[in-house]
Design a protein around this motif. Structure first.
Motif, mmCIF file in Angstrom:
data_model
loop_
_atom_site.group_PDB
_atom_site.id
_atom_site.type_symbol
_atom_site.label_atom_id
_atom_site.label_comp_id
_atom_site.label_asym_id
_atom_site.label_seq_id
_atom_site.Cartn_x
_atom_site.Cartn_y
_atom_site.Cartn_z
ATOM 1 N N GLY A 75 55.722 60.497 -5.648
ATOM 2 C CA GLY A 75 54.453 60.913 -4.690
ATOM 3 C C GLY A 75 54.515 62.289 -4.162
ATOM 4 O O GLY A 75 55.053 62.984 -5.140
ATOM 5 N N ILE A 76 53.697 62.688 -3.417
ATOM 6 C CA ILE A 76 53.484 64.041 -3.123
ATOM 7 C C ILE A 76 53.815 63.954 -1.508
ATOM 8 O O ILE A 76 53.177 63.285 -0.693
ATOM 9 C CB ILE A 76 52.217 64.751 -3.361
ATOM 10 C CG1 ILE A 76 52.107 64.743 -4.793
ATOM 11 C CG2 ILE A 76 51.965 65.984 -2.735
ATOM 12 C CD1 ILE A 76 50.850 65.496 -5.454
ATOM 13 N N ALA A 77 54.659 64.973 -1.047
ATOM 14 C CA ALA A 77 54.776 65.355 0.476
ATOM 15 C C ALA A 77 54.055 66.580 0.925
ATOM 16 O O ALA A 77 53.868 67.376 0.031
ATOM 17 C CB ALA A 77 56.074 65.001 0.758
ATOM 18 N N ALA A 78 54.046 66.646 2.043
ATOM 19 C CA ALA A 78 53.693 67.930 2.788
ATOM 20 C C ALA A 78 54.314 68.089 3.930
ATOM 21 O O ALA A 78 54.402 67.468 4.947
ATOM 22 C CB ALA A 78 52.096 68.151 2.764
ATOM 23 N N HIS A 79 54.563 69.200 4.334
ATOM 24 C CA HIS A 79 55.260 69.872 5.755
ATOM 25 C C HIS A 79 54.199 70.779 6.236
ATOM 26 O O HIS A 79 53.356 71.580 5.457
ATOM 27 C CB HIS A 79 56.400 70.516 5.650
ATOM 28 C CG HIS A 79 57.567 69.749 5.454
ATOM 29 N ND1 HIS A 79 58.306 69.086 6.360
ATOM 30 C CD2 HIS A 79 58.024 69.353 4.346
ATOM 31 C CE1 HIS A 79 58.979 68.097 5.671
ATOM 32 N NE2 HIS A 79 58.998 68.458 4.260
ATOM 33 N N ALA A 80 53.683 70.847 7.702
ATOM 34 C CA ALA A 80 52.885 71.995 8.105
ATOM 35 C C ALA A 80 53.429 72.424 9.387
ATOM 36 O O ALA A 80 54.140 71.276 10.278
ATOM 37 C CB ALA A 80 51.471 71.446 8.222
ATOM 38 N N VAL A 81 53.285 73.667 9.825
ATOM 39 C CA VAL A 81 53.654 74.435 10.855
ATOM 40 C C VAL A 81 52.782 75.051 11.685
ATOM 41 O O VAL A 81 52.021 75.848 10.714
ATOM 42 C CB VAL A 81 55.083 75.064 10.931
ATOM 43 C CG1 VAL A 81 55.373 75.792 12.357
ATOM 44 C CG2 VAL A 81 56.220 74.355 10.450
ATOM 45 N N ALA B 148 55.432 68.493 -4.605
ATOM 46 C CA ALA B 148 55.155 67.926 -5.784
ATOM 47 C C ALA B 148 55.969 68.343 -7.011
ATOM 48 O O ALA B 148 56.111 69.518 -7.416
ATOM 49 C CB ALA B 148 53.768 68.065 -5.840
ATOM 50 N N GLN B 149 56.694 67.242 -7.627
ATOM 51 C CA GLN B 149 57.296 67.845 -9.034
ATOM 52 C C GLN B 149 56.283 68.072 -10.209
ATOM 53 O O GLN B 149 56.184 68.907 -10.846
ATOM 54 C CB GLN B 149 57.984 66.493 -9.413
ATOM 55 C CG GLN B 149 59.206 66.816 -10.382
ATOM 56 C CD GLN B 149 59.992 68.095 -10.019
ATOM 57 O OE1 GLN B 149 60.495 67.653 -8.869
ATOM 58 N NE2 GLN B 149 60.287 68.863 -10.909
ATOM 59 N N THR C 216 56.052 73.500 -3.811
ATOM 60 C CA THR C 216 57.448 73.732 -4.168
ATOM 61 C C THR C 216 57.730 72.435 -4.958
ATOM 62 O O THR C 216 57.033 71.198 -4.705
ATOM 63 C CB THR C 216 58.398 74.011 -3.422
ATOM 64 O OG1 THR C 216 59.789 74.201 -3.907
ATOM 65 C CG2 THR C 216 58.435 72.852 -2.297
ATOM 66 N N THR C 217 58.761 72.168 -5.731
ATOM 67 C CA THR C 217 59.465 71.091 -6.158
ATOM 68 C C THR C 217 60.724 70.562 -5.564
ATOM 69 O O THR C 217 60.987 71.313 -4.727
ATOM 70 C CB THR C 217 59.588 71.033 -7.710
ATOM 71 O OG1 THR C 217 60.643 71.921 -7.910
ATOM 72 C CG2 THR C 217 58.265 71.476 -8.367
ATOM 73 N N GLU C 218 61.422 69.552 -5.872
ATOM 74 C CA GLU C 218 62.598 69.121 -5.447
ATOM 75 C C GLU C 218 63.419 69.315 -6.524
ATOM 76 O O GLU C 218 64.477 68.446 -6.628
ATOM 77 C CB GLU C 218 62.502 67.671 -4.716
ATOM 78 C CG GLU C 218 61.820 67.799 -3.437
ATOM 79 C CD GLU C 218 61.955 66.418 -2.627
ATOM 80 O OE1 GLU C 218 62.145 66.229 -1.540
ATOM 81 O OE2 GLU C 218 61.633 65.216 -3.645
ATOM 82 N N GLU C 219 63.047 69.907 -7.645
ATOM 83 C CA GLU C 219 64.066 70.074 -8.869
ATOM 84 C C GLU C 219 64.357 68.801 -9.411
ATOM 85 O O GLU C 219 65.570 68.686 -9.846
ATOM 86 C CB GLU C 219 65.108 70.896 -8.352
ATOM 87 C CG GLU C 219 64.699 72.618 -8.020
ATOM 88 C CD GLU C 219 64.109 73.077 -8.859
ATOM 89 O OE1 GLU C 219 64.342 73.190 -10.111
ATOM 90 O OE2 GLU C 219 63.319 74.269 -8.505
ATOM 91 N N ASN C 220 63.659 67.835 -9.329
ATOM 92 C CA ASN C 220 63.918 66.413 -9.995
ATOM 93 C C ASN C 220 65.096 65.824 -9.020
ATOM 94 O O ASN C 220 65.681 64.981 -9.728
ATOM 95 C CB ASN C 220 64.214 66.330 -11.314
ATOM 96 C CG ASN C 220 62.892 66.826 -12.194
ATOM 97 O OD1 ASN C 220 61.983 66.204 -12.137
ATOM 98 N ND2 ASN C 220 62.904 67.654 -13.042
#
Length: 163
Positions: free
Chosen positions: A144-150, A100-101, A132-136
């Motif tokens: 939006g907001i994304a999420a990864h999970a392992v 998320a930015q 974390t961000t994607e550094e714009n």
């Protein structure tokens, strides 16, 4: 042992609460979705279901079913845990990354970790939540907001295999 990966993304919109890992985060927008749209818990559930070979949350909790409208994703996670435990698996560990930015989430990650560990029936040191961000650079993190999970699932009881 079985490993699963989950990913989810939701659009940020006005007039919705922002819920992540069961916590309401103060922000001017929230995530659009049929349930509370908690992307982190959705990614976690998909990772758990994938590791157990049980499909995904869309299969178990379809957005076409009104009984899931506005439901807490933690309630759905409880159901996923029941299903997985009934198949003889327990959680080895879970690692979740929220992308998320804005808003900044680092001050909430320890509480998120404790909440998820309690729901997953494990010690908090088996759950990691980071943001974390994607550094714009990415459209996802600005709209939006994304999420990864392992996750790693472990058999609670040994299985006997036929020869």
């Amino acid at each position: 042992m079985r490993i699963g990966h989950g990913y989810d993304v939701h659009r940020l919109v006005p007039d919705r609460k922002l819920i992540l890992c069961g916590i309401e985060i103060p922000y001017e927008k929230g995530l659009l979705g049929h349930s509370d749209a908690d992307v982190a818990v959705h990614a976690l559930m998909d990772a758990i279901l994938g590791a157990a070979g049980l499909g995904d949350i869309g299969k178990l909790f379809p957005d076409s079913d009104d009984k899931y409208s506005g439901i807490s994703s933690l309630t759905l996670l409880d159901e996923v845990i029941k299903l997985v435990r009934a198949r003889g698996y327990g959680l080895g560990n879970a690692d979740i990354t929220i992308v998320a930015q804005a808003p900044k989430l680092s001050r909430y990650t320890e509480e998120m970790r404790r909440i998820l560990a309690a729901r997953l029936l494990v010690d908090a040191d088996r759950v990691n939540v980071k943001a974390t961000t994607e550094e714009n650079l990415g459209e996802v993190s600005t709209r939006g907001i994304a999420a990864h999970a392992v996750v790693l699932l472990e058999e609670a009881r040994p299985r006997v295999r036929a020869l």
